[in-house]
Motif scaffolding. Sequence first.
Motif, PDB file in Angstrom:
ATOM      1  N   ARG A  28       0.830  -1.216   0.000  1.00 49.64           N
ATOM      2  CA  ARG A  28       0.000   0.000   0.000  1.00 49.64           C
ATOM      3  C   ARG A  28       0.858   1.258   0.000  1.00 49.64           C
ATOM      4  O   ARG A  28       0.623   2.193  -0.751  1.00 49.64           O
ATOM      5  CB  ARG A  28      -0.926   0.022   1.245  1.00 49.64           C
ATOM      6  N   PHE A  29       1.868   1.261   0.881  1.00 54.80           N
ATOM      7  CA  PHE A  29       2.784   2.385   1.007  1.00 54.80           C
ATOM      8  C   PHE A  29       3.382   2.716  -0.364  1.00 54.80           C
ATOM      9  O   PHE A  29       3.328   3.844  -0.852  1.00 54.80           O
ATOM     10  CB  PHE A  29       3.868   1.991   2.011  1.00 54.80           C
ATOM     11  N   PHE A  30       3.905   1.673  -0.974  1.00 54.54           N
ATOM     12  CA  PHE A  30       4.528   1.824  -2.277  1.00 54.54           C
ATOM     13  C   PHE A  30       3.546   2.304  -3.338  1.00 54.54           C
ATOM     14  O   PHE A  30       3.839   3.203  -4.128  1.00 54.54           O
ATOM     15  CB  PHE A  30       5.095   0.458  -2.665  1.00 54.54           C
ATOM     16  N   THR A  31       2.363   1.695  -3.354  1.00 50.19           N
ATOM     17  CA  THR A  31       1.341   2.043  -4.339  1.00 50.19           C
ATOM     18  C   THR A  31       0.923   3.510  -4.201  1.00 50.19           C
ATOM     19  O   THR A  31       0.769   4.209  -5.202  1.00 50.19           O
ATOM     20  CB  THR A  31       0.108   1.123  -4.166  1.00 50.19           C
ATOM     21  N   LYS A  59      12.626  -7.255  -1.768  1.00 49.25           N
ATOM     22  CA  LYS A  59      13.376  -6.009  -1.602  1.00 49.25           C
ATOM     23  C   LYS A  59      12.427  -4.848  -1.297  1.00 49.25           C
ATOM     24  O   LYS A  59      12.694  -4.024  -0.425  1.00 49.25           O
ATOM     25  CB  LYS A  59      14.149  -5.729  -2.892  1.00 49.25           C
ATOM     26  N   LEU A  60      11.333  -4.823  -2.020  1.00 46.46           N
ATOM     27  CA  LEU A  60      10.321  -3.782  -1.781  1.00 46.46           C
ATOM     28  C   LEU A  60       9.841  -3.845  -0.336  1.00 46.46           C
ATOM     29  O   LEU A  60       9.794  -2.848   0.373  1.00 46.46           O
ATOM     30  CB  LEU A  60       9.157  -3.988  -2.747  1.00 46.46           C
ATOM     31  N   LYS A  61       9.513  -5.070   0.096  1.00 49.62           N
ATOM     32  CA  LYS A  61       9.007  -5.263   1.451  1.00 49.62           C
ATOM     33  C   LYS A  61      10.039  -4.819   2.490  1.00 49.62           C
ATOM     34  O   LYS A  61       9.743  -4.073   3.408  1.00 49.62           O
ATOM     35  CB  LYS A  61       8.668  -6.745   1.657  1.00 49.62           C
ATOM     36  N   ALA A  62      11.276  -5.294   2.295  1.00 48.67           N
ATOM     37  CA  ALA A  62      12.338  -4.993   3.263  1.00 48.67           C
ATOM     38  C   ALA A  62      12.592  -3.494   3.369  1.00 48.67           C
ATOM     39  O   ALA A  62      12.737  -2.952   4.465  1.00 48.67           O
ATOM     40  CB  ALA A  62      13.622  -5.729   2.871  1.00 48.67           C
ATOM     41  N   HIS A  63      12.632  -2.808   2.227  1.00 45.37           N
ATOM     42  CA  HIS A  63      12.890  -1.369   2.247  1.00 45.37           C
ATOM     43  C   HIS A  63      11.736  -0.600   2.863  1.00 45.37           C
ATOM     44  O   HIS A  63      11.930   0.332   3.627  1.00 45.37           O
ATOM     45  CB  HIS A  63      13.159  -0.847   0.832  1.00 45.37           C
ATOM     46  N   ALA A  64      10.526  -1.016   2.510  1.00 47.65           N
ATOM     47  CA  ALA A  64       9.352  -0.333   3.044  1.00 47.65           C
ATOM     48  C   ALA A  64       9.306  -0.447   4.568  1.00 47.65           C
ATOM     49  O   ALA A  64       9.080   0.532   5.276  1.00 47.65           O
ATOM     50  CB  ALA A  64       8.076  -0.903   2.428  1.00 47.65           C
ATOM     51  N   ILE A  65       9.563  -1.666   5.063  1.00 47.02           N
ATOM     52  CA  ILE A  65       9.569  -1.871   6.521  1.00 47.02           C
ATOM     53  C   ILE A  65      10.615  -0.997   7.169  1.00 47.02           C
ATOM     54  O   ILE A  65      10.417  -0.434   8.241  1.00 47.02           O
ATOM     55  CB  ILE A  65       9.902  -3.340   6.877  1.00 47.02           C
ATOM     56  N   LYS A  66      11.749  -0.902   6.497  1.00 54.12           N
ATOM     57  CA  LYS A  66      12.844  -0.120   7.064  1.00 54.12           C
ATOM     58  C   LYS A  66      12.477   1.361   7.194  1.00 54.12           C
ATOM     59  O   LYS A  66      12.836   2.009   8.182  1.00 54.12           O
ATOM     60  CB  LYS A  66      14.100  -0.288   6.202  1.00 54.12           C
ATOM     61  N   VAL A  67      11.758   1.873   6.239  1.00 53.45           N
ATOM     62  CA  VAL A  67      11.331   3.267   6.326  1.00 53.45           C
ATOM     63  C   VAL A  67      10.435   3.460   7.563  1.00 53.45           C
ATOM     64  O   VAL A  67      10.624   4.397   8.343  1.00 53.45           O
ATOM     65  CB  VAL A  67      10.582   3.719   5.049  1.00 53.45           C
ATOM     66  N   PHE A  68       9.490   2.526   7.742  1.00 52.07           N
ATOM     67  CA  PHE A  68       8.613   2.622   8.920  1.00 52.07           C
ATOM     68  C   PHE A  68       9.399   2.469  10.217  1.00 52.07           C
ATOM     69  O   PHE A  68       9.219   3.236  11.161  1.00 52.07           O
ATOM     70  CB  PHE A  68       7.515   1.550   8.859  1.00 52.07           C
TER      71      PHE A  68
END
Length: 155
Positions: A28-31, A59-68
């Motif tokens: 969702r974040f990415f979208t 990679k998308l998941k890992a980076h997104a989590i890292k931002v949060f």
Amino acid sequence: MEFSENEEGLVKDSWEVLKQDIPYYSLRFFTIIFEIAPGAKAMFSFLRDSDEIPENNPKLKAHAIKVFKMTCESATQLREKGEIVVSDTTLRHLGSVHLARGVLDPHFEVVKEALLRTVKEAIGEDKWNEDVKCAWGKAYDCLANAIKAQMKHAD
Ligand code: HEM
Ligand code: ISQ
């Protein structure tokens, strides 16, 4: 910057909710980022050659989590120390990655908006309010400023 225990609590509590469904909310974040700024797609390696956002890209998941996670840590540090301390090496790394991808200041506002909307969706309209928005916003802004500063002083 002043950051109260209450504000830190608001950030932590909503992160706990969001954490229950990482695959969904990272997507969702990415979208939302690309709903706001379709042009930003070209900067991401896992998107560059596809029209669709990959549903289960690690990679998308890992980076997104890292931002949060980094925003949450930023909240804790702001409450404890009044400033955020990202390790030198982490900042250097993030500064150089974002600089190399051509990330500009206005992009940070896009990611902020997407982050806030994702938190809102996760906790629901009834729990979302100005206080939650402001707490996440402050934690994010401080982190973003540290990365932006690093990008400007990168060697
Ligand atoms: C990569 C965090 C803002 C675009 C990354 C990575 C992290 C991260 C942890 C992975 C670095 C690695 O490869 O090891 C953050 C944080 C931000 C932020 C904490 C704000 C506080 C932005 C903004 C943009 C952006 C505003 C532009 C829309 C990218 C891109 C990559 C990246 C293009 C490389 C992805 C790839 O293709 O591998 N970011 N980011 N980031 N970020 Fe950000
Ligand atoms: C990297 N930087 C900023 C935001 C992001 C969102 C999802 C995946 C990677 C990201």
